[in-house]
Design a protein around this motif. Structure first.
Motif, PDB file in Angstrom:
ATOM      1  N   VAL A  82     -93.995 -14.994  14.350  1.00  8.51           N
ATOM      2  CA  VAL A  82     -95.150 -15.111  13.459  1.00  8.51           C
ATOM      3  C   VAL A  82     -94.796 -14.624  12.057  1.00  8.51           C
ATOM      4  CG1 VAL A  82     -97.519 -14.350  13.046  1.00  8.51           C
ATOM      5  CG2 VAL A  82     -96.768 -14.891  15.361  1.00  8.51           C
ATOM      6  N   LEU A  83     -94.074 -13.536  11.982  1.00 12.53           N
ATOM      7  CA  LEU A  83     -93.666 -13.007  10.685  1.00 12.53           C
ATOM      8  C   LEU A  83     -92.786 -14.015   9.951  1.00 12.53           C
ATOM      9  CD1 LEU A  83     -93.631 -10.682   8.687  1.00 12.53           C
ATOM     10  CD2 LEU A  83     -91.741  -9.667   9.977  1.00 12.53           C
ATOM     11  N   ASN A  84     -91.881 -14.640  10.666  1.00 13.95           N
ATOM     12  CA  ASN A  84     -90.997 -15.621  10.041  1.00 13.95           C
ATOM     13  C   ASN A  84     -91.760 -16.852   9.584  1.00 13.95           C
ATOM     14  OD1 ASN A  84     -88.815 -18.038  10.430  1.00 13.95           O
ATOM     15  ND2 ASN A  84     -87.848 -16.150   9.757  1.00 13.95           N
ATOM     16  N   ALA A  85     -92.681 -17.340  10.417  1.00 12.11           N
ATOM     17  CA  ALA A  85     -93.449 -18.538  10.071  1.00 12.11           C
ATOM     18  C   ALA A  85     -94.360 -18.291   8.868  1.00 12.11           C
ATOM     19  CB  ALA A  85     -94.282 -18.994  11.270  1.00 12.11           C
ATOM     20  N   THR A  86     -95.041 -17.142   8.849  1.00 10.16           N
ATOM     21  CA  THR A  86     -95.928 -16.832   7.725  1.00 10.16           C
ATOM     22  C   THR A  86     -95.129 -16.559   6.459  1.00 10.16           C
ATOM     23  OG1 THR A  86     -96.011 -14.515   8.453  1.00 10.16           O
ATOM     24  CG2 THR A  86     -97.807 -15.960   9.146  1.00 10.16           C
ATOM     25  N   SER A  87     -93.947 -15.998   6.616  1.00  5.22           N
ATOM     26  CA  SER A  87     -93.103 -15.746   5.449  1.00  5.22           C
ATOM     27  C   SER A  87     -92.668 -17.058   4.808  1.00  5.22           C
ATOM     28  CB  SER A  87     -91.880 -14.921   5.846  1.00  5.22           C
ATOM     29  OG  SER A  87     -92.264 -13.639   6.306  1.00  5.22           O
ATOM     30  N   MET A  88     -92.391 -18.060   5.624  1.00  9.74           N
ATOM     31  CA  MET A  88     -92.047 -19.374   5.083  1.00  9.74           C
ATOM     32  C   MET A  88     -93.217 -19.926   4.256  1.00  9.74           C
ATOM     33  SD  MET A  88     -88.935 -20.381   5.988  1.00  9.74           S
ATOM     34  CE  MET A  88     -88.921 -22.162   6.060  1.00  9.74           C
ATOM     35  N   ALA A  89     -94.431 -19.834   4.785  1.00  9.01           N
ATOM     36  CA  ALA A  89     -95.607 -20.318   4.054  1.00  9.01           C
ATOM     37  C   ALA A  89     -95.840 -19.505   2.789  1.00  9.01           C
ATOM     38  CB  ALA A  89     -96.842 -20.251   4.958  1.00  9.01           C
ATOM     39  N   PHE A  90     -95.504 -18.207   2.844  1.00 11.07           N
ATOM     40  CA  PHE A  90     -95.729 -17.295   1.723  1.00 11.07           C
ATOM     41  C   PHE A  90     -94.818 -17.617   0.539  1.00 11.07           C
ATOM     42  CE2 PHE A  90     -94.812 -13.028  -0.186  1.00 11.07           C
ATOM     43  CZ  PHE A  90     -96.067 -12.813  -0.735  1.00 11.07           C
ATOM     44  N   MET A  91     -93.737 -18.367   0.755  1.00 16.10           N
ATOM     45  CA  MET A  91     -92.800 -18.649  -0.325  1.00 16.10           C
ATOM     46  C   MET A  91     -93.436 -19.416  -1.473  1.00 16.10           C
ATOM     47  SD  MET A  91     -90.014 -17.115   0.271  1.00 16.10           S
ATOM     48  CE  MET A  91     -91.068 -15.853   1.012  1.00 16.10           C
ATOM     49  N   VAL A  92     -94.444 -20.233  -1.191  1.00 14.74           N
ATOM     50  CA  VAL A  92     -95.085 -21.000  -2.257  1.00 14.74           C
ATOM     51  C   VAL A  92     -95.852 -20.083  -3.211  1.00 14.74           C
ATOM     52  CG1 VAL A  92     -96.662 -22.886  -2.813  1.00 14.74           C
ATOM     53  CG2 VAL A  92     -95.200 -23.032  -0.783  1.00 14.74           C
ATOM     54  N   PRO A  93     -96.776 -19.239  -2.740  1.00  5.60           N
ATOM     55  CA  PRO A  93     -97.445 -18.329  -3.680  1.00  5.60           C
ATOM     56  C   PRO A  93     -96.490 -17.303  -4.285  1.00  5.60           C
ATOM     57  CG  PRO A  93     -98.073 -17.809  -1.421  1.00  5.60           C
ATOM     58  CD  PRO A  93     -97.368 -19.129  -1.380  1.00  5.60           C
TER      59      PRO A  93
END
Length: 455
Positions: free
Chosen positions: A279-290
């Motif tokens: 979950v941390l890895n998946a959300t971190s990927m999404a977080f790269m845009v902001p």
């Protein structure tokens, strides 16, 4: 130009700066994704061990990377003010800080195993953690030196440089992982330990590419980065540290929170830790845009402050929050409705998938406040306002998230003990507090005509 025209003009400038940053950040995150994916296919023990190992090296490295992050607003401000003679001496001080920081990180990682044992990791997982960190540690100097040199290239507005370097590192990391994890081409099968060696090799290749660019790149023909070796300057280093230490502390607090959760979840078993890591890895990927948007805001605001166009700097800092909300409207449904697909991408173990799916539902909500806080804090860094934002993050993460997470996860005081889900609920609450306070600070802050560190 009208206000709308000015806003659109600045958003286009942010896109030009932020698009290469996004590609670079995604390339870096791809390394973690590949490590997690390939270690997970080896075994849940390897996946948990890599997650625990990352939980130790990331906060330490990010502290010094945050300190070096002060180079970007300082150099961007000098660039905006056309003080070109001040740029290379500042960049060289970053190199010295990176070398000293590397020694500190390496020493700490060599002596971290008593902490792993303190949290009662099983023997097999602990052995993989130790091997992973002993392999990773040799790439730390390359990692921090790349960060220092990125401060120069990004500060000059050449954000594509780090993008190319990051892509090259990722392209090297994938085959190296394959070779070391699974024992190909005559190498022993190292499992999760192989991730450490692969990351070290990729970091060294990326550093070599950055040095080649600085020496022969056409954009640097008038800069002469290596023609003169600038000796350490106490005055410049002190100024960098004054701005950078609060950034480093902020990053350390933010990331150590997520890493601490992985450690505190160890008593619940390797499957829970592995699910949290997914979950941390998946959300971190999404977080790269902001995050990329925030970094572009930092560079643009710093440049405009140096140029003394403070009204436009304020417009960029504030209007970027609307872009952050637009990003959240994309990230949230992807994580919420695609949670089962995402979990199955990382592992085929039913118990790990089930836990990760439940956590991703909460992580989707968490994204909404996370995008706002990261853009707001980077806008403040563009103004070189780092001290108060640091304390806001410390309060939100260590004052709220950690204790509330423990209460929700392991006790029945507020709700029935929720395990890993309790920590993700606490993270959302803490980040909401941080976002509110940082946005208030961004709107209340009054930049002066003579910004800090301008000489």
């Amino acid at each position: 130009m009208s206000l709308i025209q000015q806003t659109l003009h600045e958003w286009r400038a942010l896109l030009r700066l932020g698009a290469p940053i996004l590609v670079a950040q995604l390339a870096q995150m791809a390394n973690g994704f590949v490590d997690t994916l390939m270690a997970g296919n080896a075994s849940s023990f390897d996946l948990a061990a890599v997650g625990i190992g990352v939980s130790f090296w990331v906060p330490l490295s990010l502290f010094f990377m945050g300190v070096l992050g002060a180079l970007q607003p300082i150099i961007a401000e000098h660039n905006g003010a056309k003080r070109f003679d001040n740029i290379v001496p500042v960049a060289w001080q970053g190199i010295y800080i990176a070398l000293i920081g590397s020694l500190g990180v390496m020493l700490l990682l060599w002596n971290v195993m008593p902490l792993v044992e303190l949290f009662k990791a099983d023997a097999k997982t602990a052995a993989i953690v130790e091997g992973y960190l002993q392999a990773f540690v040799w790439g730390v100097p390359a990692l921090l030196l790349i960060t220092a040199l990125r401060g120069f290239t990004d500060g000059m507005g050449h954000t594509k440089v780090f993008m190319v370097v990051s892509l090259l590192g990722t392209l090297c990391n994938i085959p190296l992982n394959y070779i070391f994890i699974y024992g190909k081409f005559g190498m022993p099968e190292l499992g999760g330990i192989g991730c450490g060696w692969a990351t070290t090799g990729a970091n060294m290749v990326a550093l070599a590419a950055m040095l080649v660019y600085l020496h022969w790149g056409k954009a640097n023909k008038n800069i002469h980065f290596f023609h003169t070796i600038h000796t350490p300057s106490v005055i410049l280093i002190r100024r960098i540290l004054k701005l950078g230490i609060p950034i480093g502390v902020t990053l350390f607090v933010e990331v150590s929170m997520f890493c601490a959760i992985a450690i505190f979840l160890m008593p619940l078993g390797a499957q829970t830790v592995a699910a949290h890591q997914i979950v941390l890895n998946a959300t971190s990927m999404a977080f790269m845009v902001p995050l990329s948007l925030g970094m572009a805001v930092l560079l643009r605001v710093s440049y405009l402050v140096g140029e003394q166009t403070l009204g436009r700097a304020r417009l960029v800092a504030r209007s970027s929050l609307l872009l952050a909300l637009a990003i959240a409207c994309i990230n949230v449904p992807i994580l919420f409705f695609g949670r089962e697909l995402l979990a199955n991408m990382y592992t085929q173990e039913p118990e790990v998938v089930a836990i990760a799916t439940r956590l991703l539902k909460l992580a989707a909500i968490f994204q909404l406040v996370d995008v706002l806080q990261v853009v707001a804090v980077n806008g403040l860094r563009g103004y070189q306002d780092t001290a108060l934002p640091m304390w806001i993050i410390v309060l939100a993460f260590w004052g709220v998230c950690l204790p509330l997470g423990y209460v929700l996860a392991y006790t029945n005081i507020i709700i029935s003990a929720a395990g890993a889900q309790g920590y993700w609920i606490a993270l959302t609450v803490g980040l909401a507090i941080a976002a509110i306070l940082l946005i208030w600070r961004l709107f209340a802050f009054k930049p002066t005509s003579t910004p800090p560190l301008s000489t």
